[in-house]
Design a protein around this motif. Structure first.
Motif, mmCIF file in Angstrom:
data_model
loop_
_atom_site.group_PDB
_atom_site.id
_atom_site.type_symbol
_atom_site.label_atom_id
_atom_site.label_comp_id
_atom_site.label_asym_id
_atom_site.label_seq_id
_atom_site.Cartn_x
_atom_site.Cartn_y
_atom_site.Cartn_z
ATOM 1 N N THR A 1 55.023 44.850 45.879
ATOM 2 C CA THR A 1 55.527 45.776 46.897
ATOM 3 C C THR A 1 56.398 45.051 47.919
ATOM 4 N N ARG A 2 55.992 43.862 48.320
ATOM 5 C CA ARG A 2 56.823 43.094 49.261
ATOM 6 C C ARG A 2 58.168 42.742 48.628
ATOM 7 N N ARG A 3 58.160 42.438 47.337
ATOM 8 C CA ARG A 3 59.419 42.174 46.635
ATOM 9 C C ARG A 3 60.256 43.447 46.570
ATOM 10 N N LEU A 4 59.606 44.586 46.322
ATOM 11 C CA LEU A 4 60.298 45.880 46.291
ATOM 12 C C LEU A 4 60.999 46.147 47.617
ATOM 13 N N LEU A 5 60.267 45.978 48.720
ATOM 14 C CA LEU A 5 60.839 46.246 50.037
ATOM 15 C C LEU A 5 62.008 45.319 50.346
ATOM 16 N N THR A 6 61.858 44.046 49.987
ATOM 17 C CA THR A 6 62.907 43.065 50.289
ATOM 18 C C THR A 6 64.170 43.339 49.503
ATOM 19 N N VAL A 7 64.037 43.561 48.203
ATOM 20 C CA VAL A 7 65.214 43.800 47.362
ATOM 21 C C VAL A 7 65.906 45.095 47.768
ATOM 22 N N ALA A 8 65.131 46.149 48.037
ATOM 23 C CA ALA A 8 65.736 47.415 48.455
ATOM 24 C C ALA A 8 66.492 47.253 49.771
ATOM 25 N N ALA A 9 65.904 46.520 50.727
ATOM 26 C CA ALA A 9 66.572 46.319 52.017
ATOM 27 C C ALA A 9 67.857 45.514 51.853
ATOM 28 N N LEU A 10 67.847 44.497 51.011
ATOM 29 C CA LEU A 10 69.055 43.684 50.798
ATOM 30 C C LEU A 10 70.153 44.497 50.116
ATOM 31 N N ILE A 11 69.778 45.277 49.106
ATOM 32 C CA ILE A 11 70.781 46.114 48.426
ATOM 33 C C ILE A 11 71.393 47.108 49.400
#
Length: 680
Positions: A280-290
């Motif tokens: 989930t932390r990876r999900l949030l980070t990648v979505a925010a960067l995109i």
């Protein structure tokens, strides 16, 4: 007979289908079926489910930024990106670790505010969450309808049918969720992949045009300096207009609410699902960067390549800046494909909101006793949400602008509550620099929320309607469910099991005497004297033949506002006395659940006869006893000082008595004597 059976058979099949994934116990009390798990998916697929809401804002966010900040739009967007990466992302990464089961920041605040005060606060936050998620569904469907109706190729018959088309899109969205989560995620992955590729094509084409025409940058810079000659003035104006761009922050709360759908590692446990947390932390980070990348680049290409007049209301780029560039620079074919992709993802943007509601509501309201038991199932909730969404759409006439204030209010209040919850959590466990950082983040979100409410107060009014509705339904449901046995499971430790085996061997009756724990009995001498007098009184009053084999039961009341909970019964040897201790929100429910558990584990009890609900008070606990409590305490006849006989079809809990008074003068004592005997 066949005519009467067919409708009943149909109703049974429909009911089984609707409640297929519900937590449906076979009987009240312990030994219920375990809750079914949600299907798990890789984090990047779940990111697409939340991304249909988060990424779909690219369809209108560049136009909103240009309309709010003008030529300063790229600078204001940089402020938005800074708040996203340095504020919202750290907050929700912390929320994912603190609340890994999908409850989000609401569960963190619930732990900080126990009791009824905390329950009411959670209900208020759930009202804002419902505002956010439901308005996400209705607003996105209405926006998709607007794109469809305004398309030059759309048939003339669609003009003026916005409400009907929006209702149809919402119904199709509900149908996807009635089919199941897997289908929703598959559709989300396809829509997000196509949409991001098309946005990348439009943005890259715009950047190439800017690079090959250097005068574009020079003209924009000259205009920017002429309007804002002082760099500090630029920053100040960007900070002032930033709350108008806050819709670009949506998606974080949904990202943590769908955590149960994220596939973890093999060694994960429910207490510490480290793999799910990391995913989930990876999900949030990648979505925010995109999203941050697209926000900055789309703001640059739209402001530099589109005339300022086209962003105004009624202009060709109003609310569809990237679509305007796609039609103008890449041709009508690519532009039409982009329009279709935008319509599809806006329609499905409600999927992430629906998924958030389906994961959030069952985590709180049924556990509080403030929703029917079927609220744990996904399909009935989908139908309820659709009915409310239909009502909102008709009420606002499928108007996107009319719903914008409520949407922004719901998003910002939830993000503010998350920032405050994280700041309080870090204050208890973190270092001083971390505390200062999260307090500053919380202040930024408080400012953004207040500024949005002042500018668009209708959002708070709409949210207040949702809050009032949730409070009324919750209190009504809690009242109607007051007669249920509220203990979900009973666990006995080894010592407790040893006491029961020791006192009920050779077919002898097991006698349990309820004793009210007192703070003054912690001293062993006073406590033993209390036990001795209690057993002497019970032996004389009820002619117990073997008082040395009696087991005392003590229940400590925890939080009476809790509705459902499990109990752990521990055995303690206190001097010569055997004592079973446990903690529960309700004393009568805990005692009844313990008796039903003892009945079930022996395997000798017969099915109890059913009785209707009885409103009764139990002497040892404030609150209402459930019918199951009453049945477990009911005697088949008046014992008149003699043990009551068992009877066919009855549970082997044969008598419970309430005794008051005693030999200690004016001191009033209250207890339950429970005599249990297995039927022959």
């Amino acid at each position: 007979m066949a005519i009467t059976k067919t409708p009943r058979r149909v109703r049974d099949r429909v009911g089984s289908w609707l409640l297929q994934d519900a937590h449906r116990p076979e009987r009240h009390g312990p030994h219920t079926r375990p809750e079914p798990e949600h299907p798990r998916h890789p984090w990047w697929k779940v990111m697409c489910l939340t991304g249909v809401d988060y990424f779909s804002t690219l369809g209108y966010q560049p136009g909103i930024a240009a309309l709010a900040a003008g030529v300063l739009s790229p600078v204001a967007t940089l402020v938005l990106v800074a708040v996203t990466l340095l504020g919202a992302l750290p907050v929700y990464r912390r929320v994912a670790r603190e609340s890994p089961h999908g409850e989000g920041s609401i569960a963190m605040l619930e732990r900080l505010l126990p009791g009824w005060r905390g329950k009411v606060f959670v209900l208020v936050l759930l009202g804002f969450a419902a505002t956010d998620f439901l308005i996400t569904m209705t607003l996105s469907a209405a926006d998709a309808t607007a794109h469809l109706v305004q398309n030059p190729l759309a048939p003339a018959a669609l003009q003026g049918q916005n409400v009907l088309i929006t209702l149809l899109l919402l119904a199709l969205l509900g149908g996807v969720f009635l089919a199941g989560f897997s289908e929703a995620i598959r559709i989300a992955v396809a829509l997000v992949a196509v949409y991001l590729v098309l946005n990348a094509v439009v943005v890259v084409d715009g950047l190439v045009r800017i690079v090959t025409a250097p005068h574009v940058v020079a003209d924009w810079s000259a205009l920017l300096v002429s309007r804002y000659p002082d760099p500090l003035l630029m920053v100040g104006i960007a900070l002032i207009v930033f709350p108008k761009l806050a819709l670009g922050l949506s998606g974080f709360e949904t990202g943590v609410s769908v955590m149960p759908l994220v596939r973890g590692r093999d060694g994960d446990t429910e207490d510490r699902p480290e793999g799910r947390i990391a995913g989930t932390r990876r999900l949030l980070t990648v979505a925010a960067l995109i999203m941050s990348t697209f926000l900055v680049t789309s703001s640059v290409v739209t402001v530099l390549l589109i005339p300022e007049a086209d962003f105004a209301p009624g202009g060709q780029a109003n609310g569809r800046a990237l679509a305007f560039l796609a039609h103008r620079d890449l041709g009508n074919v690519v532009g039409t494909v982009y329009d279709l992709s935008t319509i599809a993802i806006l329609w499905f943007a409600g999927a992430s909101a629906m998924a958030g509601l389906l994961n959030l509501v069952p985590r709180f309201l049924p556990r509080y006793g403030m929703a029917p038991s079927w609220a744990r199932a996904a399909r009935p909730l989908v139908l309820v949400v659709l009915v409310v969404a239909f009502g909102v759409t008709v009420l606002f006439d499928a108007d996107v602008d009319a719903q914008g204030g409520a949407y922004a209010t719901g998003v910002l209040v939830l993000m503010t509550s998350a920032a405050v919850a994280v700041a309080l959590s870090v204050r208890r466990t973190g270092s001083r620099p971390a505390v200062v950082a999260f307090v500053l983040i919380a202040l930024v979100f408080v400012y953004t929320t207040v500024a949005n409410v002042v500018e668009r107060p209708e959002g708070v009014k709409i949210a207040a309607c949702f809050i009032a509705g949730i409070l009324v339904v919750s209190l009504l449901s809690r009242t109607l469910r007051a007669f249920e046995l509220r203990v979900t499971d009973v666990t006995l430790d080894d010592t407790a099991r040893g006491f029961l085996d020791e006192c009920s061997g050779s077919g002898r009756p097991l006698r349990l005497v309820a004793h009210e724990p007192r703070p003054g009995e912690r001293d062993s001498v006073a406590r033993d004297e209390e036990y001795r007098e209690k057993l002497a009184e019970e032996t004389e009053d009820h002619h117990i033949p073997d008082p040395d084999r009696v087991v005392l039961v003590e229940v400590t009341v925890t939080d009476p506002s809790e509705f459902e909970s499990g109990i752990t019964v521990r055995g303690e040897r206190r001097g010569p006395y055997r004592v079973l201790t446990t903690s529960a929100p309700s004393v009568p429910n805990a005692i009844a659940a313990l008796l039903l558990h003892l009945r079930d584990v022996t395997g000798t009890a017969r099915t109890p006869t059913s009785t209707g609900p009885r409103a009764t008070r139990c002497a040892t606990s404030a609150g209402t006893c459930s019918p199951a409590s009453a049945r477990s305490r009911r005697s088949p006849g008046r014992s008149c000082g003699r043990p009551s006989p068992t009877w066919p079809g009855a549970p082997w809990c044969t008598s419970v008595r309430t005794a008051r008074g005693g030999r200690r003068g004016s001191r009033r004592r209250r207890s339950l004597r429970i005599s249990t005997k297995a039927p022959r």
